[in-house]
Design a protein around this motif. Structure first.
Motif, PDB file in Angstrom:
ATOM      1  N   GLY A  73     -61.484   8.566-119.911  1.00  0.00           N
ATOM      2  CA  GLY A  73     -60.631   8.204-118.780  1.00  0.00           C
ATOM      3  C   GLY A  73     -59.138   8.371-119.000  1.00  0.00           C
ATOM      4  N   PRO A  74     -58.552   7.876-120.107  1.00  0.00           N
ATOM      5  CA  PRO A  74     -57.094   7.965-120.293  1.00  0.00           C
ATOM      6  C   PRO A  74     -56.587   9.365-120.624  1.00  0.00           C
ATOM      7  N   LEU A  75     -57.444  10.334-120.901  1.00  0.00           N
ATOM      8  CA  LEU A  75     -57.014  11.660-121.325  1.00  0.00           C
ATOM      9  C   LEU A  75     -56.687  12.533-120.117  1.00  0.00           C
ATOM     10  N   ASP A  76     -55.825  13.553-120.342  1.00  0.00           N
ATOM     11  CA  ASP A  76     -55.578  14.535-119.293  1.00  0.00           C
ATOM     12  C   ASP A  76     -56.767  15.490-119.216  1.00  0.00           C
ATOM     13  N   VAL A  77     -56.748  16.402-118.256  1.00  0.00           N
ATOM     14  CA  VAL A  77     -57.896  17.273-118.025  1.00  0.00           C
ATOM     15  C   VAL A  77     -58.240  18.114-119.259  1.00  0.00           C
ATOM     16  N   PRO A  78     -57.259  18.822-119.880  1.00  0.00           N
ATOM     17  CA  PRO A  78     -57.622  19.567-121.098  1.00  0.00           C
ATOM     18  C   PRO A  78     -58.173  18.658-122.195  1.00  0.00           C
ATOM     19  N   GLY A  79     -57.601  17.455-122.333  1.00  0.00           N
ATOM     20  CA  GLY A  79     -58.095  16.531-123.331  1.00  0.00           C
ATOM     21  C   GLY A  79     -59.512  16.069-123.048  1.00  0.00           C
ATOM     22  N   LYS A  80     -59.830  15.839-121.768  1.00  0.00           N
ATOM     23  CA  LYS A  80     -61.185  15.444-121.406  1.00  0.00           C
ATOM     24  C   LYS A  80     -62.181  16.550-121.719  1.00  0.00           C
ATOM     25  N   LEU A  81     -61.798  17.788-121.400  1.00  0.00           N
ATOM     26  CA  LEU A  81     -62.702  18.908-121.669  1.00  0.00           C
ATOM     27  C   LEU A  81     -62.936  19.092-123.162  1.00  0.00           C
ATOM     28  N   LEU A  82     -61.867  18.964-123.961  1.00  0.00           N
ATOM     29  CA  LEU A  82     -62.007  19.099-125.406  1.00  0.00           C
ATOM     30  C   LEU A  82     -62.862  17.976-125.975  1.00  0.00           C
ATOM     31  N   ALA A  83     -62.584  16.742-125.560  1.00  0.00           N
ATOM     32  CA  ALA A  83     -63.355  15.606-126.062  1.00  0.00           C
ATOM     33  C   ALA A  83     -64.801  15.674-125.590  1.00  0.00           C
ATOM     34  N   GLY A  84     -65.022  16.124-124.346  1.00  0.00           N
ATOM     35  CA  GLY A  84     -66.386  16.253-123.849  1.00  0.00           C
ATOM     36  C   GLY A  84     -67.170  17.299-124.618  1.00  0.00           C
ATOM     37  N   PHE A  85     -66.518  18.425-124.925  1.00  0.00           N
ATOM     38  CA  PHE A  85     -67.179  19.451-125.732  1.00  0.00           C
ATOM     39  C   PHE A  85     -67.489  18.933-127.131  1.00  0.00           C
ATOM     40  N   PHE A  86     -66.527  18.258-127.735  1.00  0.00           N
ATOM     41  CA  PHE A  86     -66.711  17.747-129.096  1.00  0.00           C
ATOM     42  C   PHE A  86     -67.873  16.759-129.140  1.00  0.00           C
ATOM     43  N   GLN A  87     -67.916  15.848-128.174  1.00  0.00           N
ATOM     44  CA  GLN A  87     -68.995  14.862-128.162  1.00  0.00           C
ATOM     45  C   GLN A  87     -70.319  15.474-127.712  1.00  0.00           C
TER      46      GLN A  87
END
Length: 433
Positions: free
Chosen positions: A245-259
């Motif tokens: 939730g607190p991440l920006d869009v690129p951060g969400k995509l990176l974290a989603g891919f990593f997880q």
């Protein structure tokens, strides 16, 4: 022999970690802490009952790193390498031991396979360690000796799908850093593909039509699970204030891919797993249970096992007499082996989860997640491992051990014989469904 080899490595690691020099504070680690950590390292899991960077000394961390590497190579493969270094040749007994670990079929190729395993592992680990060292040193002003240690440790841990980290919050401090997350994710994927696939891609990467059935299944199924896992985690956690939730869009995509990558049996996390939605936990349970490919560093029932059963169901629904994958017909014994592996694995996970529910106060979703993570040698946790009573921690040790070796390997070790039946009974069909 494989079971004995892994058990010996766990016992040796436990003894080393119980030494006072392995602990950062005064005294030595107790037996359960040392045993759990050694088993988690040898079985390349990553579950911990103590904080790795603060509890263990430099010597203790080096022992953990060595156990991860030994577990990744495979005890029998590692022993065969030692034989080669001493005698410059492999005897029949050593070849057979290596074959049982590397899943190779030809004795004449075992020596080249073992050497190739070592070379491929060290090469990939060295490349990832180089990138991580540069990032730690240049991006975070880490002193170069420390940056080198951090790069090497996390590279070995990632390629071997171990998930041990030298940060108390795993990799949450680097959730938005692609120069840390992407190399580690790449190493996890490479290790999870398995050595036969890596070798074949190196030899025939320009001729996909000539790939073996195993390589085709692994690449297709792995790609599907990576894409599906990424989309699943990203979608369900997009607005979660405790994770993406607190991440920006690129951060969400990176974290989603990593997880989405990590449930392939590597226990790193860049967001707080304990804050995820229960629905996300359930989906990750499935990803962890399936795991990666055979003859690699991943755990789980393996994507090839899942794919075989999927096509068995597909053929049955279509009313076909034989099971075909990529224009190849599967033998009946392969189908029986896949079914055996899955049923034994389900029994281990369900039985252990019941034990957790009876003897602890943790909920079903947390208990199932922890048990699946241990059995599939993943290492992700909802944060309850350290709070478990000693008997349940020992149960997780047993699950990690069984999950690393595989239920079918344990069964074969207990009853390694085949009988040829000289007669058949009359046929009769029970009612199904």
């Amino acid at each position: 022999m494989v079971v004995a080899g892994f058990a010996t490595a766990v016992a040796a690691g436990t003894g080393l970690l119980m030494l006072p020099a392995a602990k950062a504070g005064p005294g030595g680690a107790d037996a359960v802490e040392a045993l759990f950590t050694a088993a988690s390292a040898v079985c390349v899991t990553g579950l911990v009952v103590v904080d790795t960077p603060s509890y263990w000394s430099g010597f203790g961390q080096a022992v953990i790193l060595g156990l991860i590497q030994v577990g990744g190579f495979g005890i029998m493969t590692f022993a065969s390498v030692l034989v080669m270094l001493v005698s410059h040749r492999l005897g029949l007994r050593a070849r057979l031991r290596a074959a049982s670990e590397t899943k190779s079929l030809g004795l004449g190729e075992i020596r080249s396979v073992v050497v190739g395993v070592v070379k491929a592992s060290l090469l990939i680990e060295a490349v990832i360690a180089f990138v991580l060292t540069l990032r730690f040193g240049l991006g975070y002003d880490t002193p170069w000796p420390e940056a080198l240690w951090l790069g090497a440790f996390h590279s070995v841990s990632a390629f071997n799908n171990a998930g041990f980290a030298l940060y108390s919050d795993s990799l949450m401090g680097f959730v938005g850093d692609p120069w840390i997350c992407l190399p580690i994710a790449s190493a996890v994927i490479a290790g999870g593909l398995g050595f036969p696939v890596l070798f074949e891609l190196r030899r025939r990467w320009r001729r996909p039509r000539g790939w073996s059935l195993h390589t085709k299944i692994v690449l297709a199924a792995s790609s599907g699970f990576l894409v599906g896992g990424t989309l699943f985690v990203t979608a369900l956690e997009w607005g979660n204030p405790g994770t993406l939730g607190p991440l920006d869009v690129p951060g969400k995509l990176l974290a989603g891919f990593f997880q989405g990558v990590m449930p392939r049996t590597a226990g790193f996390n860049s967001v707080d797993t304990a804050e995820m939605n229960p629905a996300t936990w359930l989906g990750m349970d499935v990803l962890m249970f399936v795991g990666g490919a055979s003859a690699g560093t991943a755990g789980g029932i393996k994507v090839t096992t899942f794919a075989v059963l999927f096509f068995v169901i597909y053929a049955e629904v279509r009313g076909e007499a034989s099971v075909n994958i990529f224009h190849r017909r599967l033998q009946g014994d392969v189908q029986r082996q896949a079914l055996t592996v899955v049923l034994l694995s389900v029994a281990a996970v369900v039985g252990s989860t019941v034990v957790f529910l009876v003897f602890t106060d943790f909920s079903l979703d947390r208990s199932l997640f922890e048990v699946t993570s241990a059995f599939a040698t993943v290492g992700l946790s909802t944060g309850i491992t350290a709070d478990l009573p000693a008997p349940e921690q020992l149960l997780l040790v047993a699950l990690m051990f069984i999950g690393r070796l595989g239920p079918i390997t344990v069964a074969s070790a207990l009853a390694l014989r085949q009988r040829a039946r000289l007669y058949d009974f009359p046929e009769e069909r029970p009612v199904i469904g």
